[in-house]
Design an enzyme around this catalytic site. Structure first.
Site, PDB file in Angstrom:
ATOM      1  N   LYS A  30     -34.052  82.999 132.910  1.00 18.26           N
ATOM      2  CA  LYS A  30     -33.590  83.947 131.891  1.00 18.26           C
ATOM      3  C   LYS A  30     -32.154  84.388 132.211  1.00 18.26           C
ATOM      4  CE  LYS A  30     -34.350  88.164 132.894  1.00 18.26           C
ATOM      5  NZ  LYS A  30     -33.716  89.312 133.523  1.00 18.26           N
ATOM      6  N   THR A  82     -31.895  93.328 134.505  1.00 15.68           N
ATOM      7  CA  THR A  82     -30.821  92.344 134.353  1.00 15.68           C
ATOM      8  C   THR A  82     -30.821  91.892 132.899  1.00 15.68           C
ATOM      9  OG1 THR A  82     -31.210  91.602 136.613  1.00 15.68           O
ATOM     10  CG2 THR A  82     -29.931  90.134 135.177  1.00 15.68           C
ATOM     11  N   LYS A 117     -23.667  91.678 137.710  1.00 14.28           N
ATOM     12  CA  LYS A 117     -25.002  91.202 138.104  1.00 14.28           C
ATOM     13  C   LYS A 117     -25.138  89.706 137.770  1.00 14.28           C
ATOM     14  CE  LYS A 117     -29.273  90.814 139.165  1.00 14.28           C
ATOM     15  NZ  LYS A 117     -29.698  90.642 140.542  1.00 14.28           N
TER      16      LYS A 117
HETATM   17  N1  LIG Z   1     -37.717  90.241 141.200  1.00 10.33           N
HETATM   18  C1  LIG Z   1     -36.500  90.269 141.695  1.00 10.33           C
HETATM   19  O1  LIG Z   1     -36.233  89.738 142.787  1.00 10.33           O
HETATM   20  C2  LIG Z   1     -35.392  90.971 140.950  1.00 10.33           C
HETATM   21  C3  LIG Z   1     -34.224  91.312 141.642  1.00 10.33           C
HETATM   22  C4  LIG Z   1     -33.191  91.989 140.978  1.00 10.33           C
HETATM   23  C5  LIG Z   1     -33.339  92.266 139.627  1.00 10.33           C
HETATM   24  N2  LIG Z   1     -34.477  91.911 138.959  1.00 10.33           N
HETATM   25  C6  LIG Z   1     -34.587  92.263 137.536  1.00 10.33           C
HETATM   26  O2  LIG Z   1     -35.432  93.409 137.448  1.00 10.33           O
HETATM   27  C7  LIG Z   1     -36.156  93.387 136.214  1.00 10.33           C
HETATM   28  C8  LIG Z   1     -37.645  93.521 136.509  1.00 10.33           C
HETATM   29  O3  LIG Z   1     -38.028  92.413 137.311  1.00 10.33           O
HETATM   30  P1  LIG Z   1     -39.470  92.337 138.023  1.00 10.33           P
HETATM   31  O4  LIG Z   1     -39.346  91.357 139.126  1.00 10.33           O
HETATM   32  O5  LIG Z   1     -39.980  93.709 138.274  1.00 10.33           O
HETATM   33  O6  LIG Z   1     -40.317  91.656 136.835  1.00 10.33           O
HETATM   34  P2  LIG Z   1     -41.903  91.671 136.621  1.00 10.33           P
HETATM   35  O7  LIG Z   1     -42.612  91.876 137.907  1.00 10.33           O
HETATM   36  O8  LIG Z   1     -42.210  90.477 135.810  1.00 10.33           O
HETATM   37  O9  LIG Z   1     -42.159  92.971 135.724  1.00 10.33           O
HETATM   38  C9  LIG Z   1     -41.723  93.018 134.392  1.00 10.33           C
HETATM   39  C10 LIG Z   1     -42.008  94.385 133.802  1.00 10.33           C
HETATM   40  O10 LIG Z   1     -41.525  94.407 132.432  1.00 10.33           O
HETATM   41  C11 LIG Z   1     -42.607  94.822 131.585  1.00 10.33           C
HETATM   42  N3  LIG Z   1     -42.436  94.214 130.259  1.00 10.33           N
HETATM   43  C12 LIG Z   1     -42.203  92.908 129.981  1.00 10.33           C
HETATM   44  N4  LIG Z   1     -42.097  92.730 128.635  1.00 10.33           N
HETATM   45  C13 LIG Z   1     -42.279  93.953 128.074  1.00 10.33           C
HETATM   46  C14 LIG Z   1     -42.257  94.423 126.729  1.00 10.33           C
HETATM   47  N5  LIG Z   1     -42.023  93.587 125.692  1.00 10.33           N
HETATM   48  N6  LIG Z   1     -42.474  95.735 126.521  1.00 10.33           N
HETATM   49  C15 LIG Z   1     -42.697  96.582 127.560  1.00 10.33           C
HETATM   50  N7  LIG Z   1     -42.719  96.199 128.853  1.00 10.33           N
HETATM   51  C16 LIG Z   1     -42.497  94.903 129.105  1.00 10.33           C
HETATM   52  C17 LIG Z   1     -43.855  94.348 132.294  1.00 10.33           C
HETATM   53  O11 LIG Z   1     -44.990  95.017 131.789  1.00 10.33           O
HETATM   54  P3  LIG Z   1     -46.479  94.405 132.044  1.00 10.33           P
HETATM   55  O12 LIG Z   1     -46.870  94.873 133.417  1.00 10.33           O
HETATM   56  O13 LIG Z   1     -47.304  94.982 130.960  1.00 10.33           O
HETATM   57  O14 LIG Z   1     -46.360  92.907 131.949  1.00 10.33           O
HETATM   58  C18 LIG Z   1     -43.500  94.736 133.737  1.00 10.33           C
HETATM   59  O15 LIG Z   1     -43.626  96.126 133.928  1.00 10.33           O
HETATM   60  C19 LIG Z   1     -35.754  92.084 135.512  1.00 10.33           C
HETATM   61  O16 LIG Z   1     -34.738  92.335 134.578  1.00 10.33           O
HETATM   62  C20 LIG Z   1     -35.250  91.219 136.659  1.00 10.33           C
HETATM   63  O17 LIG Z   1     -34.341  90.229 136.210  1.00 10.33           O
HETATM   64  C21 LIG Z   1     -35.521  91.290 139.603  1.00 10.33           C
END
Ligand SMILES: NC(=O)c1ccc[n+]([C@@H]2O[C@H](COP(=O)([O-])OP(=O)(O)OC[C@H]3O[C@@H](n4cnc5c(N)ncnc54)[C@H](OP(=O)(O)O)[C@@H]3O)[C@@H](O)[C@H]2O)c1
Length: 293
Positions: free
Chosen positions: A241, A96, A172
Site C-alpha cells: 500500500k 501512513t 514517511k
Molecule cells: N506495522 C508496522 O510496522 C507499521 C509501522 C509504521 C507505520 N505503520 C502504519 O500504521 C498504520 C496501522 O498499521 P498496523 O500495523 O497497526 O495495521 P493493522 O494491525 O492491520 O491494523 C489496522 C487497523 O485499522 C483498522 N481499520 C482498517 N480498515 C478500517 C476501516 N475501513 N474503518 C475503520 N477501521 C479500519 C483495523 O480495524 P479492525 O481491527 O476492525 O480490522 C485496525 O484497527 C498503517 O497506516 C501502517 O502503514 C505500520
C-alpha cells in the site's frame, strides 16, 4: 490523571500506542471497528466508544491509527465520523497515508474549526510497545504544540516539518522507499555472493561491520541473510500500500522513481503468492528465486 483523549484503531500499532498513552496517565475513549480488540485496554481503565464520533469530544484530541487512506476517511468523514463532533479540537493522524489525503483532511477540518496534525511514525509494533518510535509531524503550529506531550509519550524522537499537513507524510513515504531500496540492494548483493559460493551470512557480517554499519542494514540484513522473515513487523500487503502511495506522490510531482516501481512489483508478487505471514522484507525472496535459488 492527564486529559482524556479519543483513540481510534487498535491494530498492531494502535494497541501498542494506546497502551503507552494509558501508562503515561492519559484517560482514553477507544474505538475499533472490531470492538473485541479493545478488551485489554478496557481492563486497564479505558472506556469503549461505539463509534468514531463517540471517541471524539468537542475541543478534545482524537488520535487515529488505522490502516490506510480509506480507513482514515471512513472514521473521519463517514457515518458517525469524528469530524462532526470534534468542535475546535485536534485530530492527530498517525497512519501512513498520501500527502494529498492529509492536505484534504486538514482543509476539511479547517472549514469546521477543528485542526489536523499529521504524525506518521517509523518503527515496528515492538518498537511502538517500547515507546521508541520516531515521529515525523506537520500541520498547524498551535495544534502541533497542543499534541506535543502526547507524541513524546510514545516516541524517542519527534522531527517537525512545519505547517504543510502533507509534509510529514512525504517524509514517511520517502523513509519507506529508502528502507525498500536497502532491502532490494542487500537481496541482490547477497544473492550474487551466494551464487558465487560466498555464504549470505558472511556477506552480511562483512558489510554490516564495515561499510554499512548502520541500523537498517543490520536489522533487515539479518532477515535477508538468514532468509527467515520473522517476526512480522509489517505485512507485505501493508507496505505494498505504501509503495502505491509513493508512486502516486512521484507521479504528482513528476519524479521518475523506477526503483519504487520495481519494489512495488516485488511486493505484488509476494502478496500474490499468499506470503502474508512474513515480514515485508520477505520480498527479498523474489530476488533469490528469480536467480534460481
Ligand atoms: N506495522 C508496522 O510496522 C507499521 C509501522 C509504521 C507505520 N505503520 C502504519 O500504521 C498504520 C496501522 O498499521 P498496523 O500495523 O497497526 O495495521 P493493522 O494491525 O492491520 O491494523 C489496522 C487497523 O485499522 C483498522 N481499520 C482498517 N480498515 C478500517 C476501516 N475501513 N474503518 C475503520 N477501521 C479500519 C483495523 O480495524 P479492525 O481491527 O476492525 O480490522 C485496525 O484497527 C498503517 O497506516 C501502517 O502503514 C505500520
Amino acid at each position: 490523571m492527564k486529559e482524556t483523549i479519543g483513540f481510534i484503531g487498535l491494530g498492531g500499532m494502535g494497541l501498542a500506542l494506546a497502551t503507552n498513552l494509558l501508562k503515561a496517565g492519559y484517560g482514553l475513549r477507544v474505538y475499533n471497528r472490531t470492538a473485541e480488540k479493545a478488551r485489554p485496554l478496557l481492563e486497564h481503565g479505558a472506556r469503549l466508544a461505539r463509534s468514531p464520533a463517540e471517541a471524539a469530544e468537542p475541543g478534545g484530541v482524537v488520535v487515529t491509527m488505522v490502516s490506510d487512506d480509506r480507513a482514515v476517511e471512513a472514521v473521519t468523514l463517514g457515518a458517525n465520523g469524528l469530524l462532526d463532533r470534534l468542535g475546535d479540537g485536534v485530530h492527530l493522524s498517525m497512519s501512513t497515508i498520501a500527502p494529498s489525503t492529509a492536505r484534504r483532511l486538514a482543509a476539511l477540518h479547517r472549514e469546521r474549526g477543528s485542526h489536523y496534525v499529521a504524525s506518521p511514525v517509523f518503527g515496528k509494533p515492538e518498537v511502538a510497545a517500547r515507546a521508541k518510535l520516531w515521529v515525523a509531524t506537520s500541520g498547524d503550529a498551535a495544534a502541533r504544540a497542543r499534541v506535543r506531550l502526547l507524541q513524546e509519550a510514545v516516541s524517542q524522537w519527534i522531527f517537525d516539518f512545519g505547517e504543510d499537513p502533507g509534509a510529514a507524510n512525504v517524509i514517511k513515504l520517502a523513509g519507506n522507499f529508502l528502507l525498500g531500496a536497502a532491502i532490494e540492494a542487500m537481496a541482490e548483493a547477497f544473492t550474487m555472493a551466494e551464487k558465487h559460493g560466498v555464504p549470505r551470512r558472511q556477506t552480511y557480517e562483512f558489510f554490516t561491520q564495515t561499510l554499512f554499519d548502520c541500523f537498517v542494514y543490520r536489522g533487515y540484513g539479518k532477515l535477508i541473510a538468514s532468509e527467515h522473515y520473522q517476526p512480522v513487523g509489517a505485512r507485505p500487503s501493508l507496505i505494498r500500500k505504501d509503495f502505491g502511495l509513493i508512486l502516486e506522490a512521484a507521479a504528482e510531482g513528476r519524479v521518475p522513481m523506477p526503483l519504487a516501481s520495481l519494489i512495488h512489483e516485488r511486493l505484488t508478487a509476494t502478496v500474490a503468492k499468499g506470503r502474508e505471514d512474513i515480514d515485508w522484507a520477505g520480498f527479498a525472496r523474489e530476488v533469490s528465486e528469480s536467480a534460481g535459488l
